[in-house]
Write a protein that holds these residues in place. Sequence first.
Motif, short mmCIF file in Angstrom:
data_model
loop_
_atom_site.label_atom_id
_atom_site.label_comp_id
_atom_site.label_asym_id
_atom_site.label_seq_id
_atom_site.Cartn_x
_atom_site.Cartn_y
_atom_site.Cartn_z
N ASP A 6 0.83 -1.20 0.00
CA ASP A 6 0.00 0.00 0.00
C ASP A 6 0.87 1.24 0.00
OD1 ASP A 6 0.63 0.75 2.68
OD2 ASP A 6 -1.10 -0.33 3.47
N HIS A 23 3.14 1.61 12.86
CA HIS A 23 3.41 0.20 12.52
C HIS A 23 3.20 -0.70 13.74
CE1 HIS A 23 5.08 -3.23 10.45
NE2 HIS A 23 5.97 -3.39 11.42
N ASP A 26 -0.34 -1.32 14.08
CA ASP A 26 -0.76 -2.33 13.09
C ASP A 26 -0.48 -3.73 13.62
OD1 ASP A 26 -1.65 -0.52 11.10
OD2 ASP A 26 0.36 -0.38 10.23
N GLN A 30 -3.40 -6.51 13.80
CA GLN A 30 -3.48 -7.36 12.60
C GLN A 30 -4.05 -8.75 12.82
OE1 GLN A 30 0.56 -7.46 11.14
NE2 GLN A 30 1.26 -8.77 12.80
N VAL A 35 -4.19 -10.75 9.06
CA VAL A 35 -3.24 -9.95 8.28
C VAL A 35 -1.90 -10.00 8.99
CG1 VAL A 35 -2.68 -7.59 7.51
CG2 VAL A 35 -5.04 -8.44 7.37
N ARG A 36 -0.84 -9.90 8.20
CA ARG A 36 0.51 -9.84 8.77
C ARG A 36 1.30 -8.76 8.05
NH1 ARG A 36 5.24 -14.26 9.21
NH2 ARG A 36 5.46 -13.62 7.07
N TYR A 37 1.49 -7.63 8.71
CA TYR A 37 2.31 -6.56 8.13
C TYR A 37 3.77 -6.97 8.27
CZ TYR A 37 -1.22 -3.38 6.71
OH TYR A 37 -2.25 -2.81 6.01
N TYR A 40 7.91 -1.93 6.08
CA TYR A 40 7.46 -0.64 5.58
C TYR A 40 8.68 0.19 5.18
CZ TYR A 40 8.60 1.08 10.27
OH TYR A 40 9.25 1.39 11.44
N CYS A 51 3.78 0.10 2.65
CA CYS A 51 3.65 -1.01 3.59
C CYS A 51 3.42 -2.31 2.82
CB CYS A 51 2.47 -0.80 4.53
SG CYS A 51 2.50 0.75 5.44
N ALA A 53 2.22 -6.26 3.21
CA ALA A 53 1.47 -7.12 4.12
C ALA A 53 1.00 -8.38 3.42
CB ALA A 53 0.26 -6.38 4.67
N ALA A 61 -6.40 -5.69 4.75
CA ALA A 61 -5.20 -4.89 5.03
C ALA A 61 -5.59 -3.46 5.38
CB ALA A 61 -4.26 -4.92 3.83
N HIS A 65 -5.21 -0.90 9.18
CA HIS A 65 -4.77 0.49 9.31
C HIS A 65 -5.88 1.35 9.92
CE1 HIS A 65 -0.92 0.13 7.48
NE2 HIS A 65 -1.27 0.25 6.22
#
Length: 83
Positions: A6, A23, A26, A30, A35-37, A40, A51, A53, A61, A65
Motif C-alpha cells: 500500500d 506500525h 498495526d 493485525q 493480516v501480517r504486516y 514498511y 507497507c 502485508a 489490510a 490500518h
Amino acid sequence: MPLFMDVHELGGEVSIDDVAKAHLADLQTQGRFDVRYLRYWVNESQGRIFCLAEAPSADAAATVHREAHGLVANEIFEVKEGS
C-alpha cells in the motif's frame, strides 16, 4: 496468502518515528483480521509510506490500518515477490 503493497501520501513531511509508532499499532491489531504486516518504507521529506502485508484481501489490510490508527492508504496493490 496474497501480498499487498500500500501507498500512503500524506501531503507533507512525516517522521520515521511516527511511522514506527503506527506500525506497532498495526502489529497489535493485525491478528484479528488474519493480516501480517511485514515491512514498511518511508520517504520522510515527501510524506510517502509504503507497507507490505500478507492479507486475505486488500480490504482486510486496509481495515487493520483504519482500526489501528486511522491512516488508510491512498492505494493498495496486490503484488508478487520477485528476486
